[in-house]
Design an enzyme around this catalytic site. Structure first.
Site: not given
Ligand SMILES: [Zn+2]
Length: 281
Positions: A2-3
């Site tokens: 996840p960014e």
């Protein structure tokens, strides 16, 4: 992994679904997730605490309670599930029970995620403590300017990809979005940071914001195991330009995959010209 857009998507969903609830109890099934206190203290501190807000800094979620602040980093595969009655899976490591009978479960196949609990409600003091204090500017912070970037990378031989991934310069960017930003900017990922002029830095900052805004609007990117929640999938993978793609959307030549900054990197070697002498740093 996840960014920023994925974490922002999770934050927005959790904000709607769990803010306002009060913790009745906490079950910790894997203690090493909790970094700065014992699991007994962690549970005791949160019992009876009311969740008043959920914020984000870089890729960290901040659960703001009326008597503590919980910092959560999802790392590679962490996610939150809103569930009540099905049995726990072996990947569910922390369970928050609320007084209304609902549960929030932290699920993490790789167990790399972290939680820090602070016995304060003062957000500023948490921002100034480990691990947040070393973080660079948020991508949407007005202080992120070509001058700021130039000051951080003057004469740097590091690749622009490695600079954009550096969380102490800009917080929240990871491998997917850096590839997209560099393609949109027509900058080769291995270009040394010190070779970029002010106009290129301005373009990079503009494209960071364009790419992240679009990704947030589409609920992030669902890649491999990452899902925003059990019920919401990101749709931005349908709009990726080069990351994991075979053909350049601009010149229709094949997309290349190389290693830059130790990461698998997608680019169009026709549209993103490598500066003379640049190594794949
Ligand atoms: Zn191309």
């Amino acid at each position: 992994m996840p960014e920023l857009p994925e974490v922002e998507t999770v934050r927005a969903i959790l904000e709607k679904r769990v803010v306002g609830k009060t913790v009745r109890d906490v079950l910790i099934r894997y203690e090493k997730i909790i970094k700065n206190t014992s699991s007994e203290e962690f549970a005791a501190r949160l019992k009876g605490a009311k969740l008043t807000d959920i914020s984000r800094r870089g890729k960290y979620l901040l659960f703001i309670f009326d008597k503590a602040i919980l910092l959560s980093h999802l790392r590679m595969e962490g996610k939150y599930l809103l569930a009540a009655d099905n049995p726990y899976s072996k990947h569910e490591h922390v369970v928050f029970f609320f007084t209304d009978g609902s549960e929030l479960r932290y699920h993490d196949m790789r167990k790399f995620g972290t939680m820090h609990l602070f016995e304060t409600t003062d957000l500023i003091s948490v921002m100034e403590s480990e691990p947040l204090k070393k973080m660079g500017l948020e991508p949407f912070d007005d202080r992120l300017t070509p001058d700021y970037l130039a000051g951080k990378i003057a004469n740097s031989k590091r690749s622009v990809k490695s600079i954009l991934l550096d969380q102490t310069i800009i917080s929240g960017l990871g491998n997917i979005y850096v590839d997209e930003v560099l393609f949109l900017s027509r900058i080769h990922p291995a270009a040394p940071g010190g070779t970029l002029d002010r106009a290129s830095l301005k373009l990079l900052i503009e494209n960071v914001r364009i790419v992240l805004n679009k990704a947030i609007a589409y609920g992030g990117t669902t890649v491999k195991s990452f899902q925003a929640t059990d019920e919401v999938s990101g749709r931005f993978q349908n709009y990726l330009m080069v990351h994991t793609k075979a053909e350049c959307p601009s010149c229709h030549r094949p997309v290349s995959k190389i290693r830059v900054a130790g990461r698998g990197t997608y680019l169009c070697e026709h549209c993103q010209i490598k500066p003379a002498g640049a190594d794949y740093l």
